[in-house]
Design a protein around this motif. Sequence first.
Motif, PDB file in Angstrom:
ATOM      1  N   TYR A  33      20.950 -20.703  22.378  1.00 39.25           N
ATOM      2  CA  TYR A  33      22.233 -20.271  23.526  1.00 39.25           C
ATOM      3  C   TYR A  33      21.074 -19.020  24.030  1.00 39.25           C
ATOM      4  CZ  TYR A  33      25.368 -22.321  20.813  1.00 39.25           C
ATOM      5  OH  TYR A  33      26.441 -23.843  20.451  1.00 39.25           O
ATOM      6  N   VAL A  34      22.231 -18.512  25.069  1.00 40.71           N
ATOM      7  CA  VAL A  34      20.940 -16.671  25.360  1.00 40.71           C
ATOM      8  C   VAL A  34      22.333 -15.926  25.510  1.00 40.71           C
ATOM      9  CG1 VAL A  34      20.222 -15.247  27.600  1.00 40.71           C
ATOM     10  CG2 VAL A  34      19.754 -18.063  27.373  1.00 40.71           C
ATOM     11  N   GLN A  35      21.782 -14.929  24.579  1.00 39.43           N
ATOM     12  CA  GLN A  35      22.621 -13.708  24.618  1.00 39.43           C
ATOM     13  C   GLN A  35      21.862 -11.998  24.740  1.00 39.43           C
ATOM     14  OE1 GLN A  35      26.115 -12.862  24.080  1.00 39.43           O
ATOM     15  NE2 GLN A  35      25.455 -10.928  24.529  1.00 39.43           N
ATOM     16  N   SER A  36      22.271 -11.933  25.546  1.00 37.84           N
ATOM     17  CA  SER A  36      21.325 -10.223  25.658  1.00 37.84           C
ATOM     18  C   SER A  36      21.978  -9.027  24.626  1.00 37.84           C
ATOM     19  CB  SER A  36      21.804  -9.418  26.810  1.00 37.84           C
ATOM     20  OG  SER A  36      21.297 -10.764  28.249  1.00 37.84           O
ATOM     21  N   GLN A  37      21.038  -8.223  24.430  1.00 37.16           N
ATOM     22  CA  GLN A  37      20.969  -7.612  23.620  1.00 37.16           C
ATOM     23  C   GLN A  37      22.077  -6.249  23.873  1.00 37.16           C
ATOM     24  OE1 GLN A  37      17.808  -4.923  21.054  1.00 37.16           O
ATOM     25  NE2 GLN A  37      16.470  -6.383  22.557  1.00 37.16           N
ATOM     26  N   PRO A  54      14.078  12.212  45.219  1.00 31.82           N
ATOM     27  CA  PRO A  54      15.204  12.219  44.630  1.00 31.82           C
ATOM     28  C   PRO A  54      16.887  11.043  45.183  1.00 31.82           C
ATOM     29  CG  PRO A  54      15.248  14.660  45.179  1.00 31.82           C
ATOM     30  CD  PRO A  54      14.288  13.181  46.411  1.00 31.82           C
ATOM     31  N   ALA A  55      16.432  10.370  46.349  1.00 33.10           N
ATOM     32  CA  ALA A  55      18.251   8.959  47.059  1.00 33.10           C
ATOM     33  C   ALA A  55      17.546   8.135  46.255  1.00 33.10           C
ATOM     34  CB  ALA A  55      17.281   9.227  48.251  1.00 33.10           C
ATOM     35  N   LEU A  56      15.716   7.686  46.108  1.00 40.15           N
ATOM     36  CA  LEU A  56      15.285   7.047  44.769  1.00 40.15           C
ATOM     37  C   LEU A  56      15.512   6.770  43.402  1.00 40.15           C
ATOM     38  CD1 LEU A  56      14.070   4.123  44.828  1.00 40.15           C
ATOM     39  CD2 LEU A  56      11.972   5.381  44.675  1.00 40.15           C
ATOM     40  N   GLU A  57      15.543   8.249  42.785  1.00 38.99           N
ATOM     41  CA  GLU A  57      16.100   8.538  41.310  1.00 38.99           C
ATOM     42  C   GLU A  57      17.363   8.096  41.320  1.00 38.99           C
ATOM     43  OE1 GLU A  57      16.392  12.428  38.421  1.00 38.99           O
ATOM     44  OE2 GLU A  57      15.828  12.555  40.330  1.00 38.99           O
ATOM     45  N   LYS A  58      18.604   8.689  42.284  1.00 40.38           N
ATOM     46  CA  LYS A  58      19.786   8.623  42.203  1.00 40.38           C
ATOM     47  C   LYS A  58      20.551   6.796  42.491  1.00 40.38           C
ATOM     48  CE  LYS A  58      24.060  10.157  44.223  1.00 40.38           C
ATOM     49  NZ  LYS A  58      25.106  10.965  45.332  1.00 40.38           N
ATOM     50  N   GLU A  59      19.420   6.982  43.053  1.00 38.69           N
ATOM     51  CA  GLU A  59      19.844   5.225  43.467  1.00 38.69           C
ATOM     52  C   GLU A  59      18.844   3.834  42.218  1.00 38.69           C
ATOM     53  OE1 GLU A  59      19.560   1.468  46.203  1.00 38.69           O
ATOM     54  OE2 GLU A  59      18.330   3.151  46.872  1.00 38.69           O
ATOM     55  N   ILE A  60      18.501   4.440  42.116  1.00 39.82           N
ATOM     56  CA  ILE A  60      17.735   3.915  40.737  1.00 39.82           C
ATOM     57  C   ILE A  60      18.645   3.581  39.583  1.00 39.82           C
ATOM     58  CG2 ILE A  60      15.789   3.234  38.825  1.00 39.82           C
ATOM     59  CD1 ILE A  60      14.403   3.711  41.452  1.00 39.82           C
ATOM     60  N   VAL A  61      19.128   5.229  39.101  1.00 34.99           N
ATOM     61  CA  VAL A  61      20.103   5.643  37.467  1.00 34.99           C
ATOM     62  C   VAL A  61      21.160   5.026  37.785  1.00 34.99           C
ATOM     63  CG1 VAL A  61      21.150   7.837  36.973  1.00 34.99           C
ATOM     64  CG2 VAL A  61      19.186   7.871  37.214  1.00 34.99           C
ATOM     65  N   THR A  62      21.970   5.190  38.789  1.00 32.40           N
ATOM     66  CA  THR A  62      22.952   4.051  39.303  1.00 32.40           C
ATOM     67  C   THR A  62      23.275   2.989  39.169  1.00 32.40           C
ATOM     68  OG1 THR A  62      23.882   6.189  40.876  1.00 32.40           O
ATOM     69  CG2 THR A  62      25.280   4.511  40.857  1.00 32.40           C
ATOM     70  N   ASN A  63      22.504   2.246  39.670  1.00 34.98           N
ATOM     71  CA  ASN A  63      22.043   0.477  39.717  1.00 34.98           C
ATOM     72  C   ASN A  63      21.430   0.460  38.060  1.00 34.98           C
ATOM     73  OD1 ASN A  63      22.452   0.036  42.195  1.00 34.98           O
ATOM     74  ND2 ASN A  63      20.292  -0.210  42.674  1.00 34.98           N
ATOM     75  N   GLY A  64      20.651   0.604  37.624  1.00 37.51           N
ATOM     76  CA  GLY A  64      20.619   0.935  36.278  1.00 37.51           C
ATOM     77  C   GLY A  64      21.831   0.809  35.356  1.00 37.51           C
ATOM     78  N   LYS A  65      22.685   1.513  35.249  1.00 34.43           N
ATOM     79  CA  LYS A  65      24.037   2.193  34.007  1.00 34.43           C
ATOM     80  C   LYS A  65      25.107   1.024  34.421  1.00 34.43           C
ATOM     81  CE  LYS A  65      26.878   4.366  32.013  1.00 34.43           C
ATOM     82  NZ  LYS A  65      26.076   5.035  30.607  1.00 34.43           N
ATOM     83  N   SER A  80      26.870  -6.085  27.576  1.00 36.59           N
ATOM     84  CA  SER A  80      27.860  -5.068  26.502  1.00 36.59           C
ATOM     85  C   SER A  80      27.862  -5.146  24.977  1.00 36.59           C
ATOM     86  CB  SER A  80      29.002  -5.684  26.768  1.00 36.59           C
ATOM     87  OG  SER A  80      30.145  -5.929  26.340  1.00 36.59           O
ATOM     88  N   TRP A  81      28.092  -4.023  24.471  1.00 42.32           N
ATOM     89  CA  TRP A  81      28.218  -4.149  23.108  1.00 42.32           C
ATOM     90  C   TRP A  81      28.809  -5.051  21.939  1.00 42.32           C
ATOM     91  CZ3 TRP A  81      31.147  -2.429  19.365  1.00 42.32           C
ATOM     92  CH2 TRP A  81      30.774  -2.006  18.052  1.00 42.32           C
ATOM     93  N   GLN A  82      30.225  -5.123  22.649  1.00 42.70           N
ATOM     94  CA  GLN A  82      31.383  -6.064  22.867  1.00 42.70           C
ATOM     95  C   GLN A  82      30.995  -7.225  22.719  1.00 42.70           C
ATOM     96  OE1 GLN A  82      34.075  -4.912  21.417  1.00 42.70           O
ATOM     97  NE2 GLN A  82      34.303  -7.086  20.192  1.00 42.70           N
ATOM     98  N   VAL A  83      30.523  -7.498  24.287  1.00 43.54           N
ATOM     99  CA  VAL A  83      30.012  -8.714  24.346  1.00 43.54           C
ATOM    100  C   VAL A  83      29.287  -9.581  23.157  1.00 43.54           C
ATOM    101  CG1 VAL A  83      29.539 -11.023  26.115  1.00 43.54           C
ATOM    102  CG2 VAL A  83      31.467  -8.845  27.006  1.00 43.54           C
ATOM    103  N   GLU A  84      27.771  -8.889  23.232  1.00 40.79           N
ATOM    104  CA  GLU A  84      27.129  -9.209  21.712  1.00 40.79           C
ATOM    105  C   GLU A  84      28.007  -9.626  20.706  1.00 40.79           C
ATOM    106  OE1 GLU A  84      22.894  -7.797  21.073  1.00 40.79           O
ATOM    107  OE2 GLU A  84      24.542  -6.216  20.623  1.00 40.79           O
ATOM    108  N   ARG A  85      28.469  -8.682  20.061  1.00 40.16           N
ATOM    109  CA  ARG A  85      29.549  -8.462  18.653  1.00 40.16           C
ATOM    110  C   ARG A  85      30.504  -9.478  18.605  1.00 40.16           C
ATOM    111  NH1 ARG A  85      32.789  -4.514  15.892  1.00 40.16           N
ATOM    112  NH2 ARG A  85      30.457  -4.413  14.821  1.00 40.16           N
TER     113      ARG A  85
END
Length: 314
Positions: free
Chosen positions: A133-137, A274-285, A293-298
């Motif tokens: 099965y596959v379950q991400s952290q 700064p624009a690249l930093e903001k885009e990466i941060v937003t997309n990563g989050k 999801s911690w709850q899905v993993e649970r």
Amino acid sequence: MRLLLLAVLRPHTGNAVTAQRVRAHLEAAGHVCVLKDAFDFGSPSEIANLILAENCEAALALHLYRAGRLLQGHRIPFGIIFGGTDVNEDAKQKEKNTVMGRVLEEARFAVAFTESMKEMAQVQWPHAKGKIYVQSQGIATTPNATFNWNTFLQRSEWHQDEPSVYLVIVGPEVDPVFTREVKAKVKRAAGVRLIGEMPQGDLHAAVKNCFAVVNSSVSEGMSAAILEAMDLEVPVLARNIPGNAAVVRHEVTGLLFSTPQEFVHLAKRLVSDPALEKEIVTNGKAYVRMYHSWQVERDTYQQLIRKLEGSSED
């Protein structure tokens, strides 16, 4: 159920953190988890004695070879969680590969962190296709609000034109030979700081106070450090290897590099854009929220553990 959870438990390592998180998931469902370090046992017979002494009804192992091999031949059902070392390194060694195949024959289920890990495992051990099965952290960060970087850093030039830039290396000393090599190089490198293992809350706070997190590993299954950085809204620069590329999309959720020169180029680009930093941060989050999801993993582990209920067949 009373479960034996077997893993490599070096303090403040990814393995230990994952094992603690899985134990919390299972105990939340009413199970009792006996967490033990696989390195404390030299053979399956020692585990047999432990199972008897602890009255364990089933088992779960983190790492197919390091921990799973110790569960062979026992009369209790067990499951396996793959580690990156299993499919990236140990599978290349014939003897270990054979042992891991036998462990998978006995396991009721196995969990891979990514689809690519699952595919690699299925190529190595085709007989296990129906049980992987596959379950991400699952990620949940908890920065220590009282953490202070000034405790660790003193001013030192990185290089003449950017004296404010530091590279901070954090982690436990696992390999003595490699540790000596790293320490020797750090002494000769201005602006580089080497910090030992840290409590998770302090580490999250340290990451939160950094401009970016670097993962330079040459072998990864799934880096929790990368995912935690994304959750903490900190940009990631990671070596372009399969394990990292599975969670980092170049210029979308982070930056991938293949050479030291490319790393320096991308790091300077990130600092100046700064624009690249903001885009990466937003997309990563957003990526972590959607796929880690911690709850899905649970929920997944609580469902999978039901496959271990009842006695194994004679």
